[in-house]
Design an enzyme around this catalytic site. Structure first.
Site, PDB file in Angstrom:
ATOM      1  CD  GLU A  65      -0.917   1.561   4.023  1.00 24.47           C
ATOM      2  OE1 GLU A  65      -0.637   2.411   3.253  1.00 24.47           O
ATOM      3  OE2 GLU A  65      -2.157   1.359   4.284  1.00 24.47           O
TER       4      GLU A  65
ATOM      5  CG  HIS B 130      -5.152  -1.390  -1.219  1.00 24.22           C
ATOM      6  ND1 HIS B 130      -5.353  -0.303  -0.457  1.00 24.22           N
ATOM      7  CD2 HIS B 130      -6.037  -2.331  -1.079  1.00 24.22           C
ATOM      8  CE1 HIS B 130      -6.392  -0.379   0.161  1.00 24.22           C
ATOM      9  NE2 HIS B 130      -6.887  -1.536   0.054  1.00 24.22           N
TER      10      HIS B 130
ATOM     11  CG  ASP C 261      -3.017   2.003  -2.216  1.00 22.33           C
ATOM     12  OD1 ASP C 261      -4.161   1.799  -2.201  1.00 22.33           O
ATOM     13  OD2 ASP C 261      -2.576   1.277  -1.119  1.00 22.33           O
TER      14      ASP C 261
ATOM     15  CG  HIS D  13      -1.763  -0.924   1.653  1.00 24.24           C
ATOM     16  ND1 HIS D  13      -3.059  -1.083   1.274  1.00 24.24           N
ATOM     17  CD2 HIS D  13      -1.368  -2.461   2.114  1.00 24.24           C
ATOM     18  CE1 HIS D  13      -3.579  -2.190   1.798  1.00 24.24           C
ATOM     19  NE2 HIS D  13      -2.746  -2.743   2.209  1.00 24.24           N
TER      20      HIS D  13
END
Length: 185
Positions: A118, A157, A167, A36
């Site tokens: 992330e 993602h 993303d 992400h």
């Protein structure tokens, strides 16, 4: 830096426990890695707001954008900052709330069987070399620890939530990441 896992936590990560997780379904194997991006406020880096957001401590008065996300309860297992620092929010054996409505290989509810990482960034700005190095290092460890997780089961993602998420975006260099990953496999 040596990376290992103890009780679901990466020993080399800075731990910042989030309340936004729950148990995976019984017997569920970790078999997917989802990449992400996030920056808060959007496009701004190094603010500390991502950690606050994942821990339900975001000061909504700090930026007008935060009013839009004030009631969201989300998390990821890990976050990699622009300088490559690794922050972990949720133990790997637990279900972080990162994927939302999602599907991979015919299965829905990707949070049940995935790990979410992330990267501090946004769709259209290049990621940093320290981020690629750290992501490859962590991914190699995950691949060695979770037999159902394979290089073919690493995705963005945007691939598990098409039309809803974009993303890690076109700025993420999948070829570069996979070349770093394969260097040491």
């Amino acid at each position: 830096m040596s990376v290992s896992i103890q009780d679901g936590w990466l020993t080399s990560a800075r731990h910042c426990p989030s309340p936004n997780y729950n148990d995976r379904p019984p017997g569920e194997a970790i078999s997917l890695l989802v990449v992400h991006n996030i920056s808060l406020p959007p496009g701004q880096f190094g603010t500390g707001c991502v950690e606050d957001f994942f821990c339900n401590q975001l000061d909504i008065n700090r930026d007008p954008y935060f009013e839009q996300i004030r009631d969201l309860r989300v998390s990821a297992h890990m976050f990699i900052t622009r300088d490559g620092e690794l922050v972990q929010f949720v133990p790997l054996d637990r279900r972080a709330w990162h994927a939302g409505a999602s599907e991979f290989d015919g299965r829905t509810e990707c949070n049940d069987f995935s790990i979410g990482i992330e990267l501090e960034g946004c769709d259209d700005l290049p990621y940093t070399e320290p981020q690629y190095r750290r992501l490859a290092e962590v991914t190699r460890l995950l691949l060695s620890c979770y037999p159902a997780l394979t290089p073919e089961r690493i995705t963005g993602h945007s691939d598990i939530a098409p039309g809803r998420k974009t993303d890690p975006g076109p700025a993420f260099d999948w070829r570069h990441f996979r070349s770093q990953l394969s260097e040491r496999l």
